[in-house]
Design an enzyme around this catalytic site. Structure first.
Site, mmCIF file in Angstrom:
data_model
loop_
_atom_site.group_PDB
_atom_site.id
_atom_site.type_symbol
_atom_site.label_atom_id
_atom_site.label_comp_id
_atom_site.label_asym_id
_atom_site.label_seq_id
_atom_site.Cartn_x
_atom_site.Cartn_y
_atom_site.Cartn_z
ATOM 1 N N LYS A 105 0.835 -1.213 0.000
ATOM 2 C CA LYS A 105 0.000 0.000 0.000
ATOM 3 C C LYS A 105 0.871 1.265 0.000
ATOM 4 O O LYS A 105 0.650 2.184 -0.799
ATOM 5 C CB LYS A 105 -0.960 -0.005 1.213
ATOM 6 C CG LYS A 105 -1.901 -1.201 1.196
ATOM 7 C CD LYS A 105 -2.893 -1.195 2.338
ATOM 8 C CE LYS A 105 -2.273 -1.436 3.704
ATOM 9 N NZ LYS A 105 -1.612 -2.750 3.831
ATOM 10 N N THR A 106 1.862 1.293 0.890
ATOM 11 C CA THR A 106 2.752 2.462 0.947
ATOM 12 C C THR A 106 3.520 2.601 -0.361
ATOM 13 O O THR A 106 3.691 3.709 -0.894
ATOM 14 C CB THR A 106 3.759 2.307 2.117
ATOM 15 O OG1 THR A 106 3.020 2.013 3.299
ATOM 16 C CG2 THR A 106 4.593 3.550 2.322
ATOM 17 N N ASP A 133 -1.486 6.602 6.294
ATOM 18 C CA ASP A 133 -1.464 5.169 6.573
ATOM 19 C C ASP A 133 -2.395 4.906 7.761
ATOM 20 O O ASP A 133 -2.598 5.795 8.591
ATOM 21 C CB ASP A 133 -0.007 4.772 6.929
ATOM 22 C CG ASP A 133 0.220 3.286 6.772
ATOM 23 O OD1 ASP A 133 -0.682 2.581 6.272
ATOM 24 O OD2 ASP A 133 1.317 2.819 7.131
ATOM 25 N N THR A 165 -5.876 -1.396 6.935
ATOM 26 C CA THR A 165 -5.953 -2.848 7.035
ATOM 27 C C THR A 165 -7.385 -3.245 7.384
ATOM 28 O O THR A 165 -7.715 -4.409 7.406
ATOM 29 C CB THR A 165 -5.012 -3.362 8.147
ATOM 30 O OG1 THR A 165 -5.235 -2.571 9.319
ATOM 31 C CG2 THR A 165 -3.559 -3.254 7.736
ATOM 32 N N ARG A 217 6.564 -8.020 2.077
ATOM 33 C CA ARG A 217 7.397 -7.542 3.199
ATOM 34 C C ARG A 217 8.057 -8.725 3.895
ATOM 35 O O ARG A 217 9.245 -8.667 4.232
ATOM 36 C CB ARG A 217 6.573 -6.747 4.221
ATOM 37 C CG ARG A 217 7.387 -6.483 5.508
ATOM 38 C CD ARG A 217 6.731 -5.557 6.507
ATOM 39 N NE ARG A 217 6.562 -4.246 5.937
ATOM 40 C CZ ARG A 217 5.435 -3.537 5.994
ATOM 41 N NH1 ARG A 217 4.379 -4.025 6.624
ATOM 42 N NH2 ARG A 217 5.350 -2.361 5.447
HETATM 43 P P1 ADP Z 1 2.116 -1.869 3.258
HETATM 44 O O1 ADP Z 1 2.126 -0.369 3.140
HETATM 45 O O2 ADP Z 1 0.941 -2.500 2.563
HETATM 46 O O3 ADP Z 1 2.265 -2.361 4.666
HETATM 47 P P2 ADP Z 1 4.644 -1.680 1.820
HETATM 48 O O4 ADP Z 1 4.239 -0.908 0.620
HETATM 49 O O5 ADP Z 1 5.375 -0.931 2.894
HETATM 50 O O6 ADP Z 1 3.384 -2.447 2.458
HETATM 51 O O7 ADP Z 1 5.534 -2.908 1.287
HETATM 52 C C1 ADP Z 1 6.395 -3.624 2.137
HETATM 53 C C2 ADP Z 1 7.636 -4.053 1.400
HETATM 54 O O8 ADP Z 1 7.288 -4.998 0.404
HETATM 55 C C3 ADP Z 1 8.384 -2.933 0.688
HETATM 56 O O9 ADP Z 1 9.752 -3.100 0.931
HETATM 57 C C4 ADP Z 1 8.165 -3.150 -0.773
HETATM 58 O O10 ADP Z 1 9.358 -2.961 -1.467
HETATM 59 C C5 ADP Z 1 7.790 -4.614 -0.867
HETATM 60 N N1 ADP Z 1 6.714 -4.781 -1.847
HETATM 61 C C6 ADP Z 1 5.396 -4.632 -1.595
HETATM 62 N N2 ADP Z 1 4.671 -4.884 -2.696
HETATM 63 C C7 ADP Z 1 5.556 -5.200 -3.663
HETATM 64 C C8 ADP Z 1 5.407 -5.573 -5.038
HETATM 65 N N3 ADP Z 1 4.201 -5.688 -5.609
HETATM 66 N N4 ADP Z 1 6.516 -5.817 -5.748
HETATM 67 C C9 ADP Z 1 7.740 -5.742 -5.177
HETATM 68 N N5 ADP Z 1 7.936 -5.399 -3.877
HETATM 69 C C10 ADP Z 1 6.866 -5.142 -3.129
#
Ligand code: ADP
Length: 348
Positions: A73-74, A118, A167, A226
């Protein structure tokens, strides 16, 4: 059974990112939609939204992204800003504990900026109401003074794009949800997609791993990039410390050290399954009773642990509560009959 008191700090998989990890993650984040692996539907929808905004020279609609932690998401919020050539301003629901926090954030916003909030479901209610107006009319009302002398000043805002991540989209008030022009739900990743994620990350870390090791890692990463990246860093550590040349063996050894089982369940997942099996005779059990027994807060159980166990077919959720499935019993290596439990019986 796993001691629940041990689980919170050292579970490597189900946790949210720490600040230190956020820094490590920064290096592995995809920078544009073409590098973003999987989630093809959401990616195609976002791509269209961003291109349309570019053609019409307007700021993209507000975007809501939902799904379990660690699915991107981030990363997508950062890509939205990068692809539209805008600055990203980041905040989070817990940091907005009253309307004044949001007013301070919004009053500094520059034309066209992307504001990422977030955990938006954890923002204060009073701020939510201010956000409705900001999203719809690009203005906010700020109260100045107290009591009878209090007046409200209207502040015009430049157009901006809000990207909210949650979430728990069900926990968002409907009026807030309705003000997002686009809502994307991120799903757990398939194994072959996670193989691509770890392959890309391994390249960035200058780590050469055999395909079998990449598959092993991907299949044990709870469908979550992650976690895949986190486990990859631990495999790298193992290889460095043991000067290991067998990538598959190193991967298995690192996963064993971090208590990740063959199916990718971590200690918290297993504590949940075992509690449901042994203490609640396989269920049905309510969320709050389970969370008390496991010693983990119910939001973590509901948004981190259960979605994965449901996807794996190890538990189901019914109106009467959570129930372990035959596959769930099988994973624990026990059968209800073996233990003499009757479904529904509660052992104290
Ligand atoms: P969320 O905000 O949903 O908790 P993040 O965007 O922070 O998740 O992602 C967590 C990690 O996973 C980051 O380091 C990101 O590089 C990796 N990541 C997430 N989605 C992908 C994707 N589709 N392809 C490659 N890496 C990803």
């Amino acid at each position: 059974m796993t001691d629940p008191a041990e689980s919170p700090e050292d579970v490597v998989t189900a946790r949210l990112a720490t600040d230190e990890e956020r820094a490590a993650e920064g290096a592995l984040r995809p920078n544009d939609l073409s590098e973003f692996v999987g989630q093809s539907k959401v990616v195609a929808q976002l791509d269209l939204l961003l291109r349309a905004a570019k053609v019409a020279e307007r700021t993209p609609d507000h975007i809501l992204l939902s799904g379990p932690p660690g699915l991107g998401k981030t990363t997508l919020a950062m890509i939205v800003a990068a692809e539209s050539g805008r600055t990203l301003r980041m905040s989070s629901g817990p940091a907005i504990s009253h309307a004044g926090d949001l007013a301070a954030l919004l009053s500094g916003i520059q034309p066209g900026e992307v504001l990422f909030i977030d955990e938006i479901h954890r923002m204060a209610r009073s701020a939510e109401e201010m956000l409705y107006l900001a999203m719809e009319d690009f203005r906010i009302d700020i109260m100045v003074g107290k009591g009878v002398g209090a007046t409200s000043i209207q502040l015009e805002l430049p157009p901006f794009t809000l990207v909210g991540a949650t979430t728990r989209s069900g926990a968002l008030a409907a009026p807030l949800r309705d003000r997002f022009g686009f809502t994307g739900h991120l799903e757990f990743y398939a194994e072959d997609e996670l193989v691509e994620v770890v392959r890309r990350s391994a390249d960035l870390l200058n780590l050469s791993l055999a395909d079998v090791a990449l598959v092993e890692l991907a299949s044990r990463s709870r469908g979550t990039p992650r976690i895949a990246n986190r486990l990859l860093r631990r495999v790298r550590d193992y290889i460095q410390v043991h000067a290991s040349t067998d990538a598959l063996e190193a991967t298995r050894a690192a996963l064993t050290i971090y208590d990740v089982d063959a199916r990718g369940l971590d200690r918290l997942d297993r504590a949940y399954l075992e509690t449901l099996a042994k203490r609640f005779s396989g269920g049905p059990a309510g969320l709050s009773s389970l969370s008390v027994s496991i010693g983990e807060d119910s939001e973590t159980i509901e948004t981190v642990v259960e979605p994965f166990l449901i996807r794996e077919g190890l538990i189901t959720r019914s109106s009467r509560g959570r129930i372990i499935t035959a596959d769930g019993w099988g994973h624990l290596g026990i059968s209800p009959a073996q233990h003499g439990y009757e479904p529904g019986e509660t052992l104290l």
